[in-house]
Design a protein around this motif. Structure first.
Motif, PDB file in Angstrom:
ATOM      1  N   SER A  48     -17.791  -2.174  -7.699  1.00 59.77           N
ATOM      2  CA  SER A  48     -17.508  -3.605  -7.834  1.00 59.77           C
ATOM      3  C   SER A  48     -17.363  -4.247  -6.452  1.00 59.77           C
ATOM      4  CB  SER A  48     -16.273  -3.857  -8.696  1.00 59.77           C
ATOM      5  OG  SER A  48     -15.125  -3.282  -8.111  1.00 59.77           O
ATOM      6  N   GLY A  49     -16.796  -3.517  -5.496  1.00 60.87           N
ATOM      7  CA  GLY A  49     -16.688  -4.036  -4.132  1.00 60.87           C
ATOM      8  C   GLY A  49     -18.051  -4.242  -3.491  1.00 60.87           C
ATOM      9  N   ILE A  50     -18.961  -3.298  -3.730  1.00 61.89           N
ATOM     10  CA  ILE A  50     -20.327  -3.429  -3.211  1.00 61.89           C
ATOM     11  C   ILE A  50     -20.981  -4.680  -3.798  1.00 61.89           C
ATOM     12  CG2 ILE A  50     -22.639  -2.422  -3.295  1.00 61.89           C
ATOM     13  CD1 ILE A  50     -21.229   0.352  -3.179  1.00 61.89           C
ATOM     14  N   ALA A  55     -22.901 -10.237  -3.295  1.00 59.98           N
ATOM     15  CA  ALA A  55     -22.929 -11.577  -3.888  1.00 59.98           C
ATOM     16  C   ALA A  55     -22.398 -12.628  -2.911  1.00 59.98           C
ATOM     17  CB  ALA A  55     -22.124 -11.602  -5.177  1.00 59.98           C
ATOM     18  N   SER A  56     -21.403 -12.264  -2.111  1.00 54.97           N
ATOM     19  CA  SER A  56     -20.849 -13.231  -1.156  1.00 54.97           C
ATOM     20  C   SER A  56     -21.876 -13.631  -0.097  1.00 54.97           C
ATOM     21  CB  SER A  56     -19.584 -12.678  -0.491  1.00 54.97           C
ATOM     22  OG  SER A  56     -19.903 -11.678   0.456  1.00 54.97           O
ATOM     23  N   LEU A  57     -22.901 -12.794   0.082  1.00 57.24           N
ATOM     24  CA  LEU A  57     -23.974 -13.086   1.030  1.00 57.24           C
ATOM     25  C   LEU A  57     -25.214 -13.659   0.346  1.00 57.24           C
ATOM     26  CD1 LEU A  57     -23.683  -9.825   3.141  1.00 57.24           C
ATOM     27  CD2 LEU A  57     -22.919 -12.117   3.805  1.00 57.24           C
ATOM     28  N   PRO A  67     -33.434   9.184 -13.104  1.00 58.12           N
ATOM     29  CA  PRO A  67     -33.916  10.061 -14.179  1.00 58.12           C
ATOM     30  C   PRO A  67     -34.019  11.525 -13.753  1.00 58.12           C
ATOM     31  CG  PRO A  67     -35.286   8.105 -14.019  1.00 58.12           C
ATOM     32  CD  PRO A  67     -34.346   8.079 -12.852  1.00 58.12           C
ATOM     33  N   GLU A  68     -34.367  11.761 -12.490  1.00 57.38           N
ATOM     34  CA  GLU A  68     -34.517  13.125 -11.995  1.00 57.38           C
ATOM     35  C   GLU A  68     -33.218  13.718 -11.459  1.00 57.38           C
ATOM     36  OE1 GLU A  68     -35.804  10.256  -8.703  1.00 57.38           O
ATOM     37  OE2 GLU A  68     -35.920  10.350 -10.866  1.00 57.38           O
ATOM     38  N   GLY A  69     -32.124  12.996 -11.635  1.00 62.55           N
ATOM     39  CA  GLY A  69     -30.819  13.446 -11.164  1.00 62.55           C
ATOM     40  C   GLY A  69     -30.388  12.676  -9.935  1.00 62.55           C
ATOM     41  N   GLY A  70     -29.107  12.620  -9.743  1.00 55.66           N
ATOM     42  CA  GLY A  70     -28.573  11.865  -8.615  1.00 55.66           C
ATOM     43  C   GLY A  70     -28.267  10.427  -8.982  1.00 55.66           C
ATOM     44  N   PHE A  71     -28.059   9.630  -7.963  1.00 53.55           N
ATOM     45  CA  PHE A  71     -27.616   8.250  -8.149  1.00 53.55           C
ATOM     46  C   PHE A  71     -28.201   7.402  -7.038  1.00 53.55           C
ATOM     47  CE2 PHE A  71     -24.493   4.797  -8.462  1.00 53.55           C
ATOM     48  CZ  PHE A  71     -24.254   4.750  -9.833  1.00 53.55           C
ATOM     49  N   THR A  72     -28.437   6.135  -7.309  1.00 53.23           N
ATOM     50  CA  THR A  72     -28.966   5.249  -6.280  1.00 53.23           C
ATOM     51  C   THR A  72     -28.231   3.917  -6.271  1.00 53.23           C
ATOM     52  OG1 THR A  72     -31.009   4.366  -5.325  1.00 53.23           O
ATOM     53  CG2 THR A  72     -30.801   4.230  -7.706  1.00 53.23           C
ATOM     54  N   VAL A  73     -28.085   3.362  -5.091  1.00 51.85           N
ATOM     55  CA  VAL A  73     -27.559   2.018  -4.892  1.00 51.85           C
ATOM     56  C   VAL A  73     -28.586   1.286  -4.035  1.00 51.85           C
ATOM     57  CG1 VAL A  73     -25.719   0.623  -3.870  1.00 51.85           C
ATOM     58  CG2 VAL A  73     -25.155   2.789  -4.986  1.00 51.85           C
ATOM     59  N   CYS A  74     -29.054   0.152  -4.524  1.00 55.56           N
ATOM     60  CA  CYS A  74     -30.047  -0.633  -3.783  1.00 55.56           C
ATOM     61  C   CYS A  74     -29.550  -2.070  -3.664  1.00 55.56           C
ATOM     62  CB  CYS A  74     -31.400  -0.604  -4.500  1.00 55.56           C
ATOM     63  SG  CYS A  74     -32.677  -1.501  -3.571  1.00 55.56           S
ATOM     64  N   ALA A  75     -29.323  -2.503  -2.428  1.00 53.76           N
ATOM     65  CA  ALA A  75     -28.856  -3.864  -2.159  1.00 53.76           C
ATOM     66  C   ALA A  75     -29.963  -4.662  -1.496  1.00 53.76           C
ATOM     67  CB  ALA A  75     -27.626  -3.839  -1.259  1.00 53.76           C
ATOM     68  N   VAL A  76     -30.163  -5.883  -1.974  1.00 56.52           N
ATOM     69  CA  VAL A  76     -31.127  -6.804  -1.372  1.00 56.52           C
ATOM     70  C   VAL A  76     -30.326  -7.997  -0.872  1.00 56.52           C
ATOM     71  CG1 VAL A  76     -33.175  -8.211  -1.757  1.00 56.52           C
ATOM     72  CG2 VAL A  76     -32.921  -6.034  -2.972  1.00 56.52           C
ATOM     73  N   LEU A  77     -30.365  -8.217   0.443  1.00 64.01           N
ATOM     74  CA  LEU A  77     -29.569  -9.271   1.070  1.00 64.01           C
ATOM     75  C   LEU A  77     -30.471 -10.246   1.804  1.00 64.01           C
ATOM     76  CD1 LEU A  77     -26.967  -6.851   2.649  1.00 64.01           C
ATOM     77  CD2 LEU A  77     -26.765  -8.063   0.471  1.00 64.01           C
TER      78      LEU A  77
END
Length: 83
Positions: A48-50, A55-57, A67-77
């Protein structure tokens, strides 16, 4: 990026992640991907902090298990264009 890497350290069960940075005149894209345990995108303080910081920017964030395992975070600024 820092919070995403902290989350990898705390939750993924792996000791590495792939960080990709892309940019042009309009935006910067930060992608942090691990090949760890995965999990769901349940709201926690970190995610939620991310989202709040992006959003503030005027940016967006997509998070979730891969799908193949793991996790991803993708930010577009936004960069503010040519100025």
């Amino acid at each position: 990026m820092q919070e995403s890497l902290t989350n990898v350290h705390r939750h993924a069960g792996v000791d590495s992640a792939e960080v990709t940075v892309g940019y042009d005149t309009d935006e910067i894209v930060l992608d942090i991907t691990d090949r760890g345990r995965g999990g769901d995108a349940a709201e926690g303080n970190g995610l939620s902090g991310i989202r709040e910081r992006a959003a503030s920017l005027g940016g967006t964030v997509a998070v979730g298990p891969r799908p193949e395992g793991g996790f991803t975070v993708c930010a577009v600024l936004p960069t503010g264009g040519d100025s």
